[in-house]
Scaffold this motif. Structure first.
Motif, mmCIF file in Angstrom:
data_model
loop_
_atom_site.group_PDB
_atom_site.id
_atom_site.type_symbol
_atom_site.label_atom_id
_atom_site.label_comp_id
_atom_site.label_asym_id
_atom_site.label_seq_id
_atom_site.Cartn_x
_atom_site.Cartn_y
_atom_site.Cartn_z
ATOM 1 N N GLY A 113 0.808 -1.207 0.000
ATOM 2 C CA GLY A 113 0.000 0.000 0.000
ATOM 3 C C GLY A 113 0.840 1.255 0.000
ATOM 4 N N SER A 114 1.936 1.229 0.757
ATOM 5 C CA SER A 114 2.830 2.384 0.825
ATOM 6 C C SER A 114 3.574 2.592 -0.482
ATOM 7 C CB SER A 114 3.821 2.200 1.976
ATOM 8 O OG SER A 114 4.783 3.238 1.982
ATOM 9 N N GLU A 115 4.081 1.521 -1.058
ATOM 10 C CA GLU A 115 4.878 1.629 -2.281
ATOM 11 C C GLU A 115 4.041 1.965 -3.505
ATOM 12 O OE1 GLU A 115 8.345 -1.587 -0.928
ATOM 13 O OE2 GLU A 115 6.796 -2.155 -2.385
ATOM 14 N N LEU A 116 2.825 1.435 -3.567
ATOM 15 C CA LEU A 116 1.977 1.644 -4.740
ATOM 16 C C LEU A 116 0.999 2.792 -4.568
ATOM 17 C CD1 LEU A 116 1.170 -2.098 -5.557
ATOM 18 C CD2 LEU A 116 2.770 -0.598 -6.754
ATOM 19 N N GLU A 117 0.925 3.348 -3.342
ATOM 20 C CA GLU A 117 0.005 4.440 -3.039
ATOM 21 C C GLU A 117 -1.437 4.054 -3.387
ATOM 22 O OE1 GLU A 117 1.469 7.919 -4.977
ATOM 23 O OE2 GLU A 117 3.149 8.162 -3.599
ATOM 24 N N LEU A 118 -1.806 2.848 -2.976
ATOM 25 C CA LEU A 118 -3.162 2.353 -3.158
ATOM 26 C C LEU A 118 -3.831 2.209 -1.797
ATOM 27 C CD1 LEU A 118 -2.615 -0.535 -5.763
ATOM 28 C CD2 LEU A 118 -3.611 1.703 -6.219
ATOM 29 N N SER A 119 -5.139 2.428 -1.759
ATOM 30 C CA SER A 119 -5.867 2.180 -0.523
ATOM 31 C C SER A 119 -5.914 0.680 -0.276
ATOM 32 C CB SER A 119 -7.294 2.731 -0.631
ATOM 33 O OG SER A 119 -8.055 1.963 -1.558
#
Length: 332
Positions: A234-240
């Protein structure tokens, strides 16, 4: 290196000359590459659109590049390389969409965006479900003043009119317009060349989205293999977390094994709790998770649960992945 595909593209210049380019697909020891060479000098350096082992990724990059250069005015000697025929004429709906995007009233469009944002917040739903940018562009271009005129905007049906028609027409009352309904005049007024370029820009955006999804897919699979977590992804891909779980479920449907990730994410969940979830899935079904949540935890009210509801739903989705795989293996 073996060339498996080669095509020539041509583009007229303002000086009425022809600029040529070549597009090729090559393969060498399982490595695919897509190259674009402009001009007639073959000693120059080609632009590499793709290089890798995945045929699927190569095709998407190939089509994305074609849509981009054709949007810039290049035409292939041999056509038909995209997923459909060359968009020379298009449909009336896409003409309205194109004209709306290119000729919208910026001030009115901004006012409509503010209305959409307030409506989405009040209804607790995504803004695009209220109205897409494309719809707001068309409305701010054609400025419908009645229910009949609103119905001529693609996508504005009876359900939207029942929910938002009065508000929309109230906003339209404040703006004058220079065009008229019905909108058949758009087909004659829209420049063919500009429209064709716009169509290819839509294709370029479509394939760019597919390329981005392929990169996300590779990142997820690599991270899972290396022992990563949902927090890391989630942090690396900036996805919820919800978007990330959607991707994980899609990869499972495609046949990728996510069990190592599932095990890591469920390590703190007791075996008894997992059994209760499994039994609930068996009894009430796995399509909807709210009944499962209620059966396992006795409520769906966040204030009465020991953990946030979204955390529990994520837990249920992870266990459901194993449950569905079990059902699939039994069916074979």
């Amino acid at each position: 290196m073996q060339i498996v595909f080669l095509n020539t593209f041509e583009k007229p210049t303002v000086e009425q000359e022809i600029v040529s380019a070549q597009l090729s697909i090559s393969e060498s020891q399982g490595i695919w590459s897509v190259h674009w060479m402009e001009g007639e000098d073959e000693s120059g350096s080609p632009h590499t659109w793709f290089e890798g082992t995945s045929w699927e990724e190569m095709i998407v990059a190939f089509r994305h590049g074609i849509a981009r250069v054709m949007g810039e005015g290049y035409a292939p000697v041999i056509d038909g390389m995209l997923d459909d025929r060359r968009p020379s004429s298009g449909s009336f709906v896409t003409m309205l969409q194109c004209y709306g995007e290119l000729n919208h009233n910026p001030d009115l469009f901004q006012k409509l965006r503010e209305w959409r944002r307030a409506t989405a917040i009040a209804e607790k739903r995504s803004a695009y479900l209220v109205a897409t940018n494309r719809m707001l562009w068309m409305i701010s271009t054609f400025i419908p003043k009645s229910e009949d005129e609103l119905s001529q905007i693609p996508g504005w049906g009876s359900a939207k009119h029942a929910a938002y028609g009065a508000e929309m027409l109230a906003i339209m009352e404040e703006t004058e317009r220079e065009t008229s309904f019905p909108l058949q005049w758009v087909a004659e007024k829209l420049d063919t060349g500009i429209y064709t370029q716009w169509l290819y820009k839509q294709k370029e955006a479509k394939y760019k989205t597919q390329m981005d999804r392929q990169l996300v897919k590779k990142h997820i699979l690599a991270t899972v293999q290396q022992g990563g977590s949902l927090d890391q992804l989630g942090s690396e891909l900036e996805l919820s977390r919800r978007e990330l779980m959607d991707r994980i479920e899609q990869l499972e449907q495609e046949g990728y094994d996510m069990d190592s990730l599932i095990s890591r994410e469920l390590h703190s969940v007791s075996e008894d709790e997992q059994i209760l979830v499994w039994e609930a899935l068996s009894q009430v079904g796995d399509k909807y998770l709210k009944p499962v949540l209620q059966q396992v935890y006795g409520t769906t009210e966040a204030s009465q649960l020991g953990k946030p509801v979204d955390v529990l739903y994520e837990r249920l989705r992870l266990i459901r992945l194993r449950f569905r795989r079990s059902l699939a293996s039994k069916a074979v």
